[in-house]
Design an enzyme around this catalytic site. Structure first.
Site, short mmCIF file in Angstrom:
data_model
loop_
_atom_site.label_atom_id
_atom_site.label_comp_id
_atom_site.label_asym_id
_atom_site.label_seq_id
_atom_site.Cartn_x
_atom_site.Cartn_y
_atom_site.Cartn_z
N GLU A 153 9.41 1.36 11.06
CA GLU A 153 10.45 2.37 11.04
C GLU A 153 9.73 3.69 11.10
O GLU A 153 9.01 4.06 10.16
CB GLU A 153 11.29 2.19 9.77
CG GLU A 153 12.61 2.89 9.87
CD GLU A 153 12.52 4.24 9.26
OE1 GLU A 153 12.34 5.21 10.04
OE2 GLU A 153 12.61 4.33 8.03
N CYS A 191 13.37 10.58 7.63
CA CYS A 191 13.24 10.14 9.01
C CYS A 191 14.56 10.35 9.76
O CYS A 191 14.56 10.55 10.96
CB CYS A 191 12.83 8.68 9.04
SG CYS A 191 13.82 7.64 7.97
N LYS A 225 0.87 -1.17 0.00
CA LYS A 225 0.00 0.00 0.00
C LYS A 225 0.91 1.23 0.00
O LYS A 225 1.49 1.60 1.02
CB LYS A 225 -0.90 -0.02 1.23
CG LYS A 225 -1.97 1.05 1.21
CD LYS A 225 -1.60 2.15 2.18
CE LYS A 225 -2.54 3.31 2.12
NZ LYS A 225 -2.01 4.38 1.27
N GLU A 264 8.77 15.78 15.52
CA GLU A 264 9.29 15.64 14.16
C GLU A 264 8.60 16.64 13.23
O GLU A 264 7.38 16.62 13.09
CB GLU A 264 9.07 14.21 13.65
CG GLU A 264 9.69 13.99 12.29
CD GLU A 264 9.60 12.55 11.82
OE1 GLU A 264 8.46 12.01 11.78
OE2 GLU A 264 10.64 11.96 11.49
P1 NAI Z 1 1.55 8.38 7.73
O1 NAI Z 1 2.46 7.71 8.68
O2 NAI Z 1 0.17 8.68 8.21
O3 NAI Z 1 1.43 7.52 6.39
C1 NAI Z 1 2.32 6.50 6.01
C2 NAI Z 1 1.53 5.40 5.32
O4 NAI Z 1 0.58 4.85 6.21
C3 NAI Z 1 0.72 5.87 4.10
O5 NAI Z 1 0.76 4.90 3.10
C4 NAI Z 1 -0.66 6.00 4.68
O6 NAI Z 1 -1.69 5.90 3.72
C5 NAI Z 1 -0.71 4.82 5.62
N1 NAI Z 1 -1.73 4.92 6.68
C6 NAI Z 1 -2.26 6.05 7.23
N2 NAI Z 1 -3.16 5.72 8.19
C7 NAI Z 1 -3.21 4.37 8.25
C8 NAI Z 1 -3.93 3.43 9.04
N3 NAI Z 1 -4.81 3.83 9.97
N4 NAI Z 1 -3.71 2.12 8.84
C9 NAI Z 1 -2.82 1.71 7.92
N5 NAI Z 1 -2.12 2.54 7.13
C10 NAI Z 1 -2.30 3.87 7.29
O7 NAI Z 1 2.28 9.67 7.25
P2 NAI Z 1 1.74 10.97 6.50
O8 NAI Z 1 0.34 11.33 6.95
O9 NAI Z 1 1.92 10.77 5.07
O10 NAI Z 1 2.77 12.04 7.04
C11 NAI Z 1 2.59 12.59 8.35
C12 NAI Z 1 3.90 12.72 9.08
O11 NAI Z 1 4.54 11.48 9.20
C13 NAI Z 1 4.92 13.60 8.42
O12 NAI Z 1 4.68 14.93 8.70
C14 NAI Z 1 6.21 13.10 9.01
O13 NAI Z 1 6.44 13.74 10.24
C15 NAI Z 1 5.94 11.65 9.26
N6 NAI Z 1 6.55 10.77 8.25
C16 NAI Z 1 7.62 10.02 8.61
C17 NAI Z 1 8.23 9.19 7.69
C18 NAI Z 1 9.42 8.38 8.04
O14 NAI Z 1 10.15 7.97 7.15
N7 NAI Z 1 9.65 8.06 9.29
C19 NAI Z 1 7.77 9.13 6.30
C20 NAI Z 1 6.62 9.93 6.03
C21 NAI Z 1 6.04 10.72 6.98
#
Ligand code: NAI
Ligand code: MG
Length: 497
Positions: free
Chosen positions: A255, A289, A180, A390
Site C-alpha cells: 500500500e 496516504c 518491522k 506525494e
Molecule cells: P519509507 O517508505 O521509506 O518507510 C516505510 C518503512 O519501510 C519503514 O519501516 C522503513 O524503515 C522501511 N524501509 C525503508 N527502506 C527499506 C528497505 N530498503 N527495505 C525494507 N524496508 C525499508 O517511508 P519514510 O522514509 O518513512 O517516509 C518517506 C515518504 O514516504 C514520506 O514523505 C511519504 O511521502 C511516504 N509515506 C507514505 C506512507 C503511506 O501510508 N503510503 C506512509 C509513510 C510515508
C-alpha cells in the site's frame, strides 16, 4: 544527551524481551517538543535472523500449527479485547511518538480492535471446495493453507492501525509474523507486544525487530525463510522491496502513496464539500496516504469555494496534539518536516500562489515542535510537481476544471490511484465518476472513511493487493489441490491421468 530520563524499550523475539545483538540503541523523538523521549534497540541483520528463525520454527512445529482455526480465532478475539481495554494507553504512545492528535488516535486505537475481532471470526470460515472430478474413482478437494513467515513493514503515520491490517489476517490464516516498525515510531509496536504476550500467542508467532530500513527492513525482505512481504510506505521504498522480493520469488502486498483528487462540482452541497476537503488534507496534518491533496473545483464556483475553504482552514487550531481542542498537530519527523517545506518552495518557484500558509508555523502554541501552517495553493497546473508528487503534509493544490470529462482527465492524470473524492448532488454524475476514476477507493459526498469490512488498496503506483474485507485473507493463503483415488488398480503409469 541525558538518556537516563528516556523510556528504554526492548524488542520482542521468540516470546522474549531482548536488546539488539550489538547492544546499540537509537532514540525516538516527540514531534511536539522536538526532543527524544524513548530509546529503541538498534536491530541489525543478526536480530532479523533470530526473529525469522523463531517465526519459521513456530510455523512448522510446536503449538501454533496444531491449533484449530477456531482456537486461533479465539486468540485474536482475546487480543481484540486487550486492545479495547488498553486503547487509551496505546493512543498516548502513538501521540508521543508521531504527534498525531489524541482525538484521532484514541478513536483509531479503539476502532482497531475490530480488525482483530473480524479476522478472529473469519479464521474458521475459510472453506475449501470439493471439485466435481472428471476422473473415475477420484476425489478432488482444495485446502487454503498459510504461507509461512510474513514480514510486515510498517510506516509512521498510523503505526498500530496499519500493523493491524496485516497482523490480524496473517495470523487468522495461520501464518507467523515478523514486524518491522518505522524507525520514527517503534514504541507502539513494542507496547502492543505486551498484549500479544498476554493474549497467549505461542512464542515466535509474532516478533518485532526495531531499527532502520537498510539495517533491518532490507535483510528481512531478503531472508530466505520469509514467504511474503506486506508493506505500507512510500512508492520509492515499495519499489526497492518489490525488486528484492522478486529475487526470492516472494509474494508482496503493498500500500503505497497517493495524489488523490477531491473533486467539487458546482451542484455540490458546498458547506459539506468544504468540510470534506479540509478532512482530506488538514486532518492528520496531511500525513496520510489517502490525503485529498489535489482539489479539483469546477470553474464557476472556484473563487467562492476557495474563499470559504481558506476561511475555514485559517481558523484551524494548532498546538499540543494531546489537547482535545487541537485540530492540526505537528509533522511526525524532522526529515518529513523539511520535505514539506521543500515542496512548498518548489510550488512557489513553479508559479503556484499560496493563498493560505506557505511556511513553518511559528505560532506560540507550536513551541519548538515541527509544525507547518495549513497551506493552500491556487493557480496550480496538474503538471506541476506539487500536483504530481506525494508531499505527505498539510499542503493543498487547487486546480480548476470545466466539466466531467475534464475532471476525469485531470483526476486520473497522475501515477497514483489510491483514492478519490467526488462532491455532487447529481446521482448519475456520482455513479459515472465512481466508475471512471482510477482509484482503489472512491468516496462520494464523504472522505476518509475506511472499515475492516471493506477492501482498501491502490490502482497504478499506489499499490498491489488489498487490505481489509473478506477476500483479502486469500493474500495470506495458498491453495492446495488434493487428489484421492478410490480405484482398486493403478492404470497405465506412462500416461497422464
Ligand atoms: P519509507 O517508505 O521509506 O518507510 C516505510 C518503512 O519501510 C519503514 O519501516 C522503513 O524503515 C522501511 N524501509 C525503508 N527502506 C527499506 C528497505 N530498503 N527495505 C525494507 N524496508 C525499508 O517511508 P519514510 O522514509 O518513512 O517516509 C518517506 C515518504 O514516504 C514520506 O514523505 C511519504 O511521502 C511516504 N509515506 C507514505 C506512507 C503511506 O501510508 N503510503 C506512509 C509513510 C510515508
Ligand atoms: Mg517519534
Amino acid at each position: 544527551m541525558d538518556t537516563a530520563a528516556l523510556t528504554k524499550y526492548r524488542m520482542y523475539i521468540n516470546g522474549q524481551w531482548v536488546e539488539a545483538t550489538t547492544g546499540g540503541y537509537f532514540h525516538s523523538d516527540n514531534p511536539y517538543t522536538g526532543k527524544p523521549w524513548a530509546m529503541i534497540p538498534l536491530g541489525t541483520a543478526a536480530d532479523v535472523d533470530h526473529a525469522v528463525q523463531a517465526a519459521s520454527a513456530a510455523f512448522t512445529s510446536g503449538e501454533w500449527p496444531r491449533l484449530t482455526a477456531t482456537k486461533r480465532g479465539a486468540l485474536l478475539r482475546r487480543l481484540g479485547d486487550l486492545v479495547t481495554e488498553k486503547s487509551k494507553m496505546l493512543a498516548e504512545i502513538e501521540v508521543r511518538d508521531n504527534g498525531k492528535l489524541y482525538a484521532e488516535m484514541s478513536a483509531q486505537t479503539a476502532y482497531m480492535a475490530q480488525w482483530y475481532y473480524y479476522y478472529g471470526g473469519l479464521a474458521d470460515k475459510i472453506e475449501g471446495q470439493v471439485i466435481p472430478s472428471d476422473k473415475a474413482d477420484t476425489f478432488n478437494y482444495t485446502r487454503h493453507e498459510p504461507l509461512g513467515v510474513i514480514a510486515a513493514i510498517i510506516p509512521w503515520n498510523s503505526p498500530l492501525l496499519l500493523m493491524a491490517w496485516k497482523l490480524a489476517p496473517a495470523l487468522a490464516a495461520g501464518n507467523t509474523v515478523v514486524i518491522k516498525p518505522s524507525e520514527y515510531t517503534s514504541a507502539s509496536a513494542l507496547e502492543f507486544m505486551k498484549l500479544v504476550e498476554q493474549a497467549g500467542f505461542p512464542p515466535g508467532v509474532v516478533n518485532v525487530v526495531t531499527g532502520f530500513g537498510p539495517d533491518v527492513g532490507a535483510p528481512l525482505v531478503e531472508h530466505p525463510l520469509v514467504a511474503k512481504v506486506a508493506f505500507t510506505g512510500s512508492d520509492a521504498t515499495g519499489q526497492k522491496i518489490y525488486e528484492a522480493a522478486a529475487r526470492g520469488l516472494k509474494r508482496v502486498s503493498m500500500e503505497l502513496g497517493g495524489k488523490s483528487p477531491n473533486i467539487v462540482f458546482d451542484d455540490a452541497h458546498l458547506e459539506n464539500a468544504v468540510k470534506g476537503v479540509i478532512s482530506g488534507i488538514f486532518a492528520a496534518t496531511g500525513q496520510t496516504c489517502i490525503a485529498g491533496s489535489r482539489l479539483l473545483v469546477q470553474r464557476g464556483i472556484h473563487d467562492a469555494f476557495v474563499e470559504k475553504l481558506v476561511a475555514f482552514a485559517r481558523s484551524a487550531r494548532m498546538g499540543d496534539p494531546m489537547s482535545m481542542d487541537t485540530q492540526v498537530g505537528p509533522v511526525t519527523n524532522l526529515p518529513q518536516f523539511e520535505k514539506i517545506l521543500k515542496y512548498i518552495d518548489i510550488a512557489k518557484e513553479d508559479g503556484a500562489r499560496p493563498v493560505l500558509g506557505g511556511a513553518r508555523a511559528t505560532r506560540p502554541e507550536c513551541g519548538a515542535g515541527w509544525f507547518v501552517e495549513p497551506t493552500i495553493f491556487t493557480g496550480v497546473k496538474n503538471s506541476m510537481r506539487i500536483a504530481q508528487e506525494e508531499v505527505f503534509g498539510p499542503v493543498l493544490s487547487v486546480i480548476p476544471f470545466e466539466d466531467e470529462e475534464d475532471a476525469i482527465a485531470i483526476g486520473n492524470d497522475v501515477v497514483f490511484g489510491l483514492a478519490a473524492g467526488v462532491w455532487t448532488q447529481n446521482m448519475r454524475r456520482a455513479f459515472t465518476m465512481a466508475e471512471r476514476l482510477q482509484a482503489g477507493t472512491v468516496w462520494v459526498n464523504t472522505y476518509r472513511a475506511v472499515s475492516y469490512l471493506s477492501p482498501f488498496g491502490g490502482y497504478k503506483r499506489s499499490g498491489i493487493g488489498r487490505e481489509s474485507g473478506q477476500e483479502m485473507i486469500k493474500e495470506y493463503l495458498q491453495t492446495k489441490s488434493v487428489w484421492i483415488s478410490t480405484a482398486t488398480e493403478v492404470p497405465n503409469p506412462f500416461i497422464m491421468r
